[in-house]
Design a protein around this motif. Structure first.
Motif, mmCIF file in Angstrom:
data_model
loop_
_atom_site.group_PDB
_atom_site.id
_atom_site.type_symbol
_atom_site.label_atom_id
_atom_site.label_comp_id
_atom_site.label_asym_id
_atom_site.label_seq_id
_atom_site.Cartn_x
_atom_site.Cartn_y
_atom_site.Cartn_z
ATOM 1 N N ILE A 28 0.841 -1.208 0.000
ATOM 2 C CA ILE A 28 0.000 0.000 0.000
ATOM 3 C C ILE A 28 0.875 1.256 0.000
ATOM 4 O O ILE A 28 1.861 1.356 0.734
ATOM 5 N N LYS A 29 0.502 2.218 -0.840
ATOM 6 C CA LYS A 29 1.168 3.527 -0.857
ATOM 7 C C LYS A 29 0.674 4.363 0.309
ATOM 8 O O LYS A 29 -0.507 4.274 0.663
ATOM 9 N N PRO A 30 1.529 5.217 0.895
ATOM 10 C CA PRO A 30 2.968 5.331 0.629
ATOM 11 C C PRO A 30 3.715 4.144 1.217
ATOM 12 O O PRO A 30 3.338 3.611 2.255
ATOM 13 N N PHE A 31 4.761 3.731 0.557
ATOM 14 C CA PHE A 31 5.494 2.541 0.971
ATOM 15 C C PHE A 31 6.963 2.860 1.158
ATOM 16 O O PHE A 31 7.458 3.903 0.741
ATOM 17 N N ASN A 32 7.657 1.944 1.787
ATOM 18 C CA ASN A 32 9.106 2.031 1.942
ATOM 19 C C ASN A 32 9.728 1.255 0.785
ATOM 20 O O ASN A 32 9.558 0.040 0.677
ATOM 21 N N ALA A 33 10.452 1.949 -0.093
ATOM 22 C CA ALA A 33 11.008 1.308 -1.284
ATOM 23 C C ALA A 33 11.968 0.179 -0.934
ATOM 24 O O ALA A 33 12.061 -0.818 -1.644
ATOM 25 N N ALA A 34 12.686 0.338 0.175
ATOM 26 C CA ALA A 34 13.609 -0.714 0.599
ATOM 27 C C ALA A 34 12.839 -1.983 0.965
ATOM 28 O O ALA A 34 13.290 -3.100 0.691
ATOM 29 N N GLU A 35 11.647 -1.806 1.567
ATOM 30 C CA GLU A 35 10.819 -2.963 1.910
ATOM 31 C C GLU A 35 10.303 -3.647 0.645
ATOM 32 O O GLU A 35 10.246 -4.874 0.576
ATOM 33 N N VAL A 36 9.932 -2.839 -0.352
ATOM 34 C CA VAL A 36 9.471 -3.421 -1.621
ATOM 35 C C VAL A 36 10.580 -4.265 -2.238
ATOM 36 O O VAL A 36 10.341 -5.378 -2.717
ATOM 37 N N ALA A 37 11.810 -3.744 -2.224
ATOM 38 C CA ALA A 37 12.941 -4.493 -2.774
ATOM 39 C C ALA A 37 13.165 -5.791 -1.998
ATOM 40 O O ALA A 37 13.443 -6.839 -2.592
ATOM 41 N N ALA A 38 13.014 -5.726 -0.674
ATOM 42 C CA ALA A 38 13.188 -6.929 0.146
ATOM 43 C C ALA A 38 12.105 -7.961 -0.167
ATOM 44 O O ALA A 38 12.378 -9.161 -0.265
ATOM 45 N N ARG A 39 10.875 -7.470 -0.349
ATOM 46 C CA ARG A 39 9.785 -8.389 -0.693
ATOM 47 C C ARG A 39 10.015 -9.013 -2.067
ATOM 48 O O ARG A 39 9.661 -10.172 -2.298
ATOM 49 N N ALA A 40 10.594 -8.233 -2.978
ATOM 50 C CA ALA A 40 10.893 -8.756 -4.311
ATOM 51 C C ALA A 40 11.855 -9.939 -4.211
ATOM 52 O O ALA A 40 11.678 -10.959 -4.893
#
Length: 229
Positions: free
Chosen positions: A101-113
């Motif tokens: 969900i926005k706003p998100f932490n981009a570092a967390e998105v990368a970790a989830r990827a």
């Protein structure tokens, strides 16, 4: 070769942040600013993961997700401002692998990827396209002409590789310049005639490898990748 992630996001600032973090994590990335371009790039480049916004021009995220699921099992992470439980349930029901969900932490998105790709490692369909003597390895980003026992690797630019891979998904189909711009040069301020320059250089490289007959220009229409019988 690192994993390729398709970022389908129509807000340039958000796409740029995701792009920067993912590249920092060692991923390769490609961007799409609308749903139709996302589908075209997914078909042409076979990314390892799609980061998919819900509200996009031309085709919504739901439509894109449904079509990707119809095609196969490419992992999809939905990224959206919609924070209701029903939206999350719909995404998971249609086939999303994760929901941010926005706003998100981009570092967390990368970790989830990283987590999603580890989980899906070994799954998915063929990473190699073949049209006559042409072989395109999407994972290694290599294009090779094979004739008998002879093998010649094509030294392609990124745009040339994208165009060739996009056309190889549907050999014998005539693609207009506009279609090639939308699918392979998305996000760039280019004229349709720019495609002619890329195709001319691509044809020359195919010619040098002994496969000039593969790429044909159709006067007044566009270009076609031949599929010799």
């Amino acid at each position: 070769m690192s994993a390729l992630i398709l970022i389908a996001e129509d807000e340039p600032d958000i796409a740029a942040v995701l792009d920067a973090y993912l590249i920092r994590e060692g991923f390769r990335t490609v961007r799409a600013g609308d749903g139709q371009t996302a589908l075209d790039l997914h078909l042409a480049l076979k990314p390892d993961l799609v980061l998919l916004d819900v509200r996009m021009p031309k085709r919504t995220g739901w439509e894109v997700l449904s079509e990707i699921r119809r095609r196969g099992d490419t992992p999809v992470m939905m990224i959206t401002a919609l924070d209701q439980d029903i939206d999350k349930l719909q995404a998971l029901r249609v086939g999303a692998d994760d929901y941010v969900i926005k706003p998100f932490n981009a570092a967390e998105v990368a970790a989830r990827a990283h987590v999603i790709l580890r989980r899906s490692h070994g799954a998915g369909d063929s990473r190699v396209l073949r049209v006559g003597p042409l072989e395109i390895d999407l994972e290694s980003h290599l294009a090779t002409i094979r004739t008998g026992t002879d093998e010649q690797r094509l030294n392609l630019t990124l745009t040339e590789f994208r165009i060739l891979a996009f056309m190889a998904r549907q050999p014998m189909r005539v693609f207009t310049r506009g279609e090639l711009v939308d699918a392979c040069l998305s996000g760039q301020d280019v004229l349709e005639r720019t495609v002619d320059s890329h195709l001319s250089k691509l044809r020359k490289k195919l010619d040098e490898a002994g496969a000039a007959q593969l790429l044909t220009g159709i006067r007044g229409v566009g270009y076609r990748l031949e599929s010799p019988r």
